[in-house]
Design an enzyme around this catalytic site. Structure first.
Site, short mmCIF file in Angstrom:
data_model
loop_
_atom_site.label_atom_id
_atom_site.label_comp_id
_atom_site.label_asym_id
_atom_site.label_seq_id
_atom_site.Cartn_x
_atom_site.Cartn_y
_atom_site.Cartn_z
N TYR A 134 -2.84 2.09 -12.27
CA TYR A 134 -1.70 3.00 -12.05
C TYR A 134 -0.30 2.63 -11.84
CZ TYR A 134 -2.51 1.60 -7.23
OH TYR A 134 -2.72 0.72 -6.04
N ASN B 154 -14.96 2.69 1.66
CA ASN B 154 -13.40 2.67 1.59
C ASN B 154 -13.02 3.46 2.61
OD1 ASN B 154 -13.63 5.34 0.66
ND2 ASN B 154 -12.09 5.10 -0.66
N LYS C 7 -14.20 -4.40 2.16
CA LYS C 7 -14.85 -3.29 1.84
C LYS C 7 -16.35 -3.54 1.78
CE LYS C 7 -12.32 -0.54 -1.32
NZ LYS C 7 -12.02 0.05 -2.71
N ASP D 140 -14.27 6.85 -3.24
CA ASP D 140 -13.66 6.41 -4.60
C ASP D 140 -14.25 7.13 -5.89
OD1 ASP D 140 -11.56 4.83 -3.83
OD2 ASP D 140 -12.96 2.97 -3.59
N GLY E 53 -16.73 -4.51 -12.10
CA GLY E 53 -16.44 -4.72 -10.50
C GLY E 53 -16.47 -3.71 -9.48
N GLY F 106 -15.70 -2.91 -17.71
CA GLY F 106 -15.54 -3.56 -16.44
C GLY F 106 -16.83 -3.34 -15.64
N SER G 255 0.83 -1.19 -0.05
CA SER G 255 -0.04 -0.03 0.02
C SER G 255 0.82 1.18 0.02
CB SER G 255 -0.83 0.00 1.30
OG SER G 255 -1.56 1.16 1.13
P1 ATR Z 1 -12.05 -3.97 -8.81
O1 ATR Z 1 -12.45 -3.61 -7.28
O2 ATR Z 1 -10.55 -3.54 -8.94
O3 ATR Z 1 -13.03 -3.32 -9.67
P2 ATR Z 1 -13.14 -6.70 -9.23
O4 ATR Z 1 -14.31 -6.18 -8.60
O5 ATR Z 1 -12.53 -7.69 -8.86
O6 ATR Z 1 -11.93 -5.65 -8.91
O7 ATR Z 1 -13.41 -6.38 -10.53
C1 ATR Z 1 -12.51 -6.81 -11.58
C2 ATR Z 1 -12.89 -6.40 -13.12
O8 ATR Z 1 -11.98 -6.65 -14.05
C3 ATR Z 1 -14.06 -7.16 -13.43
O9 ATR Z 1 -14.68 -6.33 -14.43
C4 ATR Z 1 -13.36 -8.25 -14.40
O10 ATR Z 1 -14.10 -8.93 -15.46
P3 ATR Z 1 -15.21 -10.10 -15.19
O11 ATR Z 1 -16.38 -9.50 -14.44
O12 ATR Z 1 -15.66 -10.88 -16.45
O13 ATR Z 1 -14.32 -11.14 -14.04
C5 ATR Z 1 -12.35 -7.42 -14.97
N1 ATR Z 1 -11.12 -8.17 -15.71
C6 ATR Z 1 -10.35 -8.91 -14.82
N2 ATR Z 1 -9.45 -9.65 -15.77
C7 ATR Z 1 -9.84 -9.26 -16.89
C8 ATR Z 1 -9.44 -9.82 -18.22
N3 ATR Z 1 -8.40 -10.65 -18.44
N4 ATR Z 1 -10.07 -9.52 -19.48
C9 ATR Z 1 -11.32 -8.63 -19.32
N5 ATR Z 1 -11.81 -8.36 -18.12
C10 ATR Z 1 -11.12 -8.56 -16.99
#
Ligand code: ATR
Length: 281
Positions: free
Chosen positions: A226, A92, A71, A107, A134, A132, A20
């Site tokens: 980053y 967070n 979280k 965030d 997530g 994405g 971190s």
């Molecule tokens: P964060 O809190 O950083 O958003 P997360 O909740 O684990 O982490 O979400 C990770 C995101 O990256 C998700 O949208 C994931 O897609 P999936 O829902 O299909 O898993 C995406 N991701 C991770 N690796 C990936 C890859 N190789 N190609 C495309 N998307 C990816």
């Protein structure tokens, strides 16, 4: 600043918390403002979360940051969870107000502040594509929807998650989802592309989530990754004349907002940026 019995305690709980950047950035910020505050990184295993929160409450912590994997789970252990955190579905930052522990999420707002200060973009005129679905996408999507953007399109490798997030954000903005594999037109029409997946993160620095030939000069490309500072996606975007927005900005401003909540003072953002840049290089 002296550390004594009056020193206010803040910190971070997560598991693991080894790399971190927050302790260095926050302690430097407290020093720069002459505040007797301390920021401690605490590795808390999931099964110890409730004990840790109780302990921090008893020890009178002023507040703390929360990272993976706590979280979501921490929400049930606090006295109140603010709307931003409830809608994003994650806390967070914890702030002690009187004897109550309040959960918030900086965030999304941190992302918007960074975008405004670093690119000068007017959110209300943006057609946004978020890659994405997530935790990071939920925070940024919520903040952009609340900031009044024209339209948000979500694309995610797992389409059901894109669909769910788009439906959630529809409460605040025009929002739909698109197929991960058919993004051509959507990218061409987007004015702001926000990359929230882990694709391109160190050590996989040559990876890129979309066909770079779709990137264009009429867009801003924002990558939340980053490390490295400039991802392959941002390099390709810059080469095609797009404006770029670096992921470290969100990290910086979410921390600055937490600093403000704990101390009631403006955060020394430029000082924090220098510390962060140094620890990322
Ligand atoms: P964060 O809190 O950083 O958003 P997360 O909740 O684990 O982490 O979400 C990770 C995101 O990256 C998700 O949208 C994931 O897609 P999936 O829902 O299909 O898993 C995406 N991701 C991770 N690796 C990936 C890859 N190789 N190609 C495309 N998307 C990816």
């Amino acid at each position: 600043m002296e550390i004594d019995s009056e020193t206010e305690k803040t910190g971070l709980i997560g598991h693991p918390i080894g790399h971190s950047k927050s302790p260095e950035m926050m302690n430097e910020a407290f020093r720069a403002k002459g505040l007797s505050y301390l920021y401690l990184a605490c590795d808390v295993a999931p099964e110890s979360l409730a004990d840790a929160v109780q302990g921090m409450r008893a020890l009178g912590f002023r507040g703390w940051n929360v990272t993976i994997p706590h979280k979501v789970a921490i929400m049930d252990l606090l006295d109140h969870v603010e709307e931003s955190a409830r809608e994003i579905g994650a806390v967070n930052t914890v702030v002690r107000e009187g004897d109550r522990l309040i959960g918030t999420n900086t965030d999304g707002e941190g992302y918007i502040r960074s975008l405004l200060r670093e690119t000068g973009l007017d959110p209300t005129s943006q057609r946004v594509l978020i890659l994405g679905a997530g935790g990071a996408a939920r925070a940024v999507g919520y903040a952009l929807a609340r900031a009044g953007v024209q339209e948000i399109i979500i694309a995610n490798r797992t389409e059901s998650k894109a669909e769910r997030l788009a439906s959630h954000l529809s409460r605040w903005a025009l929002c739909r989802w698109a197929r991960w594999t058919e993004l051509g037109d959507t990218v061409r029409k987007a004015t702001l592309l926000v990359q929230t997946t882990s694709v391109g993160m160190h050590p996989d620095i040559e990876a890129i989530p979309i066909d770079p030939s779709l990137l264009h000069a009429g867009m801003t490309v924002s990558d939340l990754v980053y490390h490295p500072r400039e991802t392959k996606l941002l390099q390709e975007a810059r080469a095609r004349g797009a404006a770029v927005h670096f992921g470290a900005g969100m990290l910086l401003y979410q921390a600055a907002l937490a600093f403000q909540r704990w101390t009631g003072r403006e955060a020394p953002v430029e000082q924090m940026r220098r510390t962060l840049d140094r620890s990322l290089s």
